[in-house]
Design a protein around this motif. Structure first.
Motif, PDB file in Angstrom:
ATOM      1  N   LEU A   1       0.818  -1.357   0.029  1.00 16.82           N
ATOM      2  CA  LEU A   1       0.117   0.094   0.048  1.00 16.82           C
ATOM      3  C   LEU A   1       0.975   1.320   0.012  1.00 16.82           C
ATOM      4  CD1 LEU A   1      -2.684  -0.930   2.474  1.00 16.82           C
ATOM      5  CD2 LEU A   1      -2.925  -0.442  -0.148  1.00 16.82           C
ATOM      6  N   HIS A   2       1.935   1.435   0.807  1.00 16.67           N
ATOM      7  CA  HIS A   2       2.874   2.352   0.778  1.00 16.67           C
ATOM      8  C   HIS A   2       3.516   2.593  -0.419  1.00 16.67           C
ATOM      9  CE1 HIS A   2       6.615   4.623   1.927  1.00 16.67           C
ATOM     10  NE2 HIS A   2       5.613   5.248   2.555  1.00 16.67           N
ATOM     11  N   ASP A   3       4.009   1.415  -1.045  1.00 17.50           N
ATOM     12  CA  ASP A   3       5.238   1.518  -2.140  1.00 17.50           C
ATOM     13  C   ASP A   3       4.379   1.529  -3.424  1.00 17.50           C
ATOM     14  OD1 ASP A   3       7.176   1.312  -0.251  1.00 17.50           O
ATOM     15  OD2 ASP A   3       7.451  -0.750  -0.669  1.00 17.50           O
ATOM     16  N   LEU A   4       3.261   1.183  -3.432  1.00 14.12           N
ATOM     17  CA  LEU A   4       2.545   1.010  -4.850  1.00 14.12           C
ATOM     18  C   LEU A   4       1.362   2.303  -4.953  1.00 14.12           C
ATOM     19  CD1 LEU A   4       2.622  -2.716  -5.434  1.00 14.12           C
ATOM     20  CD2 LEU A   4       4.159  -1.046  -6.033  1.00 14.12           C
ATOM     21  N   VAL A   5       0.550   2.503  -4.003  1.00 10.90           N
ATOM     22  CA  VAL A   5      -0.707   3.085  -4.017  1.00 10.90           C
ATOM     23  C   VAL A   5      -0.577   4.514  -3.402  1.00 10.90           C
ATOM     24  CG1 VAL A   5      -3.106   3.099  -3.148  1.00 10.90           C
ATOM     25  CG2 VAL A   5      -2.014   0.902  -3.731  1.00 10.90           C
TER      26      VAL A   5
ATOM     27  N   THR B   1      -7.691  13.573  -3.805  1.00 14.05           N
ATOM     28  CA  THR B   1      -6.298  13.020  -3.450  1.00 14.05           C
ATOM     29  C   THR B   1      -5.798  13.055  -2.122  1.00 14.05           C
ATOM     30  OG1 THR B   1      -4.998  14.867  -4.330  1.00 14.05           O
ATOM     31  CG2 THR B   1      -5.518  13.024  -5.981  1.00 14.05           C
ATOM     32  N   GLU B   2      -5.866  14.272  -1.540  1.00 16.83           N
ATOM     33  CA  GLU B   2      -5.425  14.385  -0.071  1.00 16.83           C
ATOM     34  C   GLU B   2      -6.305  13.582   0.593  1.00 16.83           C
ATOM     35  OE1 GLU B   2      -5.962  18.602   0.644  1.00 16.83           O
ATOM     36  OE2 GLU B   2      -3.983  18.959  -0.501  1.00 16.83           O
ATOM     37  N   ARG B   3      -7.512  13.538   0.489  1.00 21.59           N
ATOM     38  CA  ARG B   3      -8.449  12.642   1.394  1.00 21.59           C
ATOM     39  C   ARG B   3      -8.165  11.172   1.243  1.00 21.59           C
ATOM     40  NH1 ARG B   3     -12.987  12.819   4.441  1.00 21.59           N
ATOM     41  NH2 ARG B   3     -14.085  10.775   4.605  1.00 21.59           N
TER      42      ARG B   3
ATOM     43  N   LEU C   1      -5.764   6.262   3.215  1.00 25.74           N
ATOM     44  CA  LEU C   1      -4.676   5.180   3.006  1.00 25.74           C
ATOM     45  C   LEU C   1      -3.661   5.162   3.875  1.00 25.74           C
ATOM     46  CD1 LEU C   1      -3.764   2.957   1.190  1.00 25.74           C
ATOM     47  CD2 LEU C   1      -2.597   4.583  -0.228  1.00 25.74           C
ATOM     48  N   ARG C   2      -3.215   6.363   4.520  1.00 22.53           N
ATOM     49  CA  ARG C   2      -2.239   6.256   5.727  1.00 22.53           C
ATOM     50  C   ARG C   2      -2.751   5.876   7.045  1.00 22.53           C
ATOM     51  NH1 ARG C   2       2.924   6.434   4.498  1.00 22.53           N
ATOM     52  NH2 ARG C   2       3.276   7.344   6.481  1.00 22.53           N
ATOM     53  N   GLY C   3      -4.122   6.084   7.036  1.00 26.01           N
ATOM     54  CA  GLY C   3      -4.778   5.622   8.274  1.00 26.01           C
ATOM     55  C   GLY C   3      -4.812   4.126   8.417  1.00 26.01           C
ATOM     56  N   LEU C   4      -5.073   3.508   7.062  1.00 27.17           N
ATOM     57  CA  LEU C   4      -5.079   2.195   6.867  1.00 27.17           C
ATOM     58  C   LEU C   4      -3.722   1.470   7.027  1.00 27.17           C
ATOM     59  CD1 LEU C   4      -6.813  -0.525   6.274  1.00 27.17           C
ATOM     60  CD2 LEU C   4      -6.242   0.025   3.826  1.00 27.17           C
ATOM     61  N   ILE C   5      -2.773   2.044   6.618  1.00 23.90           N
ATOM     62  CA  ILE C   5      -1.536   1.614   6.903  1.00 23.90           C
ATOM     63  C   ILE C   5      -0.953   1.669   8.352  1.00 23.90           C
ATOM     64  CG2 ILE C   5       1.081   1.848   6.250  1.00 23.90           C
ATOM     65  CD1 ILE C   5       0.320   2.869   3.622  1.00 23.90           C
ATOM     66  N   SER C   6      -1.424   2.698   8.915  1.00 24.42           N
ATOM     67  CA  SER C   6      -1.164   2.836  10.530  1.00 24.42           C
ATOM     68  C   SER C   6      -1.741   1.806  11.300  1.00 24.42           C
ATOM     69  CB  SER C   6      -1.600   4.289  11.028  1.00 24.42           C
ATOM     70  OG  SER C   6      -0.894   5.254  10.223  1.00 24.42           O
TER      71      SER C   6
END
Length: 400
Positions: free
Chosen positions: A193-197, A236-238, A243-248
């Protein structure tokens, strides 16, 4: 084909118990037909015709059907029948079926039931040892009978205990392997998710920003194109924040594995440091002590996740709320801990904070992984979040 039949049989306890009951009944009838009855005829209290042993055999055999569903009930009823059979001299078929009932009670019984049964057996064994001092001189035959029955019960119980312990060890190994596989999967998903999305979303945001600059150079600051680019930028910001929340969420769950037990009391005291100057946390009716007691004996990962959820909710109240944060906790009759956070909300609070935190949705995902739930909503007086956590983990062990 034979393998499939065996797998289906193992998956259907009722059918398996029926086959076992028929096997014991048939074996008992064969032994009776060959005259294997009256094993302790010398100590029998009353004589009985041969067919009487068929009656006790027919009475105890159906109890095998209870060996997985109600093992202690089957054992209790079987003990009564075995005593009656022994008073008549005892038959081998009844003795064998009773050993199976003892084995099944230890293997399939609940933890609490096995503990009670073990205590009862221990007390009975101690009583037997003391009674033998008085029985041996007066009636050696009765003493031999009691010792033989004690050994029969002991061997059956140890057999069941060994199988039960092996099942528990296998279950623990499978759970550990499953946890390792989940940890590896979460790590891989988070990295992808971090590297690709996430990176692609960030690149898209940069291109949109560059397009806005180009539009401004062309003198189209307030045209439809600029408005569309602004909306795309917000989108895109949202998406990046979500996505950052999901990674967290994935990394928080992964980071709790293998940790030392969290210092719950100290962590709860430090929650007040998340509040800005002039604001504080008001713990109602010993709420902090109640939460600390509930989490003090929990698994390290479980307690860490709950503390992380509380940190996120307090931080959310610190950013969007005004005044002190009220926290209450209660433990209900169904062994659940319910923690409620209430705070007034500022009318001009920011709609959402930048990425990097879990967010309320992320905390709900974390609680769901523990079998709990989060209810966050607006109220006439502000904002209220209620987290509910069962005090027993999925394996059935109490966390308090």
């Amino acid at each position: 084909m034979d393998t499939d039949w065996w797998v289906r049989l193992r998956a259907q306890p009722a059918r398996r118990n029926t086959l076992i009951a028929l096997f014991w009944l048939g074996l008992g009838v064969v032994l009776w037909a060959f005259g294997v009855r009256g094993l302790w005829q010398l100590v029998a209290l009353f004589g009985a015709p041969p067919w009487a042993f068929l009656v006790t055999l027919g009475a105890i055999a159906p109890l095998v059907l209870l060996r997985t569903r109600r093992p202690f009930l089957g054992l209790a009823l079987g003990a009564v029948i075995a005593i009656v059979d022994t008073l008549m001299g005892a038959s081998l078929g009844v003795v064998l079926i009773f050993t199976d009932l003892v084995y099944a009670a230890i293997k399939y019984g609940s933890e609490r039931g096995v503990r009670i049964l073990t205590r009862v057996a221990g007390i009975a064994g101690l009583g037997l040892v003391l009674a033998l001092f008085g029985i041996v001189p007066r009636d050696p035959g009765l003493a031999v009978l009691l010792v033989q029955w004690a050994l029969i019960v002991l061997v059956s119980g140890l057999w069941g205990w060994n199988v039960r312990a092996e099942r528990a060890r296998t279950r623990t190994e499978l759970a550990a392997r499953h946890a390792d596989e989940n940890r590896e999967l979460r790590t891989r998903i988070a990295h992808d998710l971090h590297d690709l999305v996430a990176n692609q979303i960030a690149v898209a945001g940069l291109h949109i920003e560059a397009a806005k600059l180009q539009s401004a150079k062309l003198g189209n600051d307030h045209g439809p194109l600029t408005l569309s680019l602004d909306r795309a930028k917000l989108g895109t910001e949202r998406a990046h924040r979500e996505l950052r929340g999901l990674i967290s969420v994935l990394t928080v769950v992964d980071g709790t594995d293998g940790r030392e037990p969290v210092r719950v009391t100290e962590a709860l005291q430090q929650l007040g440091q998340l509040m800005p100057a002039g604001r504080a946390i008001r713990w109602h009716d010993g709420a902090a002590a109640r939460i600390g007691e509930a989490l003090s004996h929990a698994q390290a990962s479980r307690a860490t996740i709950v503390v992380r959820v509380l940190q996120e909710l307090v931080a959310n109240a610190a950013q969007h709320g005004i005044g002190d944060l009220a926290v209450s906790a209660e433990r209900d009759d169904v062994q659940q801990l319910r923690v409620t956070l209430m705070n007034a909300v500022s009318a001009d609070s920011a709609p959402e904070r930048p990425g990097g935190g879990l967010g309320v949705a992320g905390t709900g995902v974390l609680l769901t992984s523990l079998g709990g739930e989060l209810d966050s909503r607006e109220t006439p007086t502000g904002w209220r979040a209620t987290l509910t956590l069962p005090l027993h983990d999925p394996t059935g062990r109490s966390t308090t």
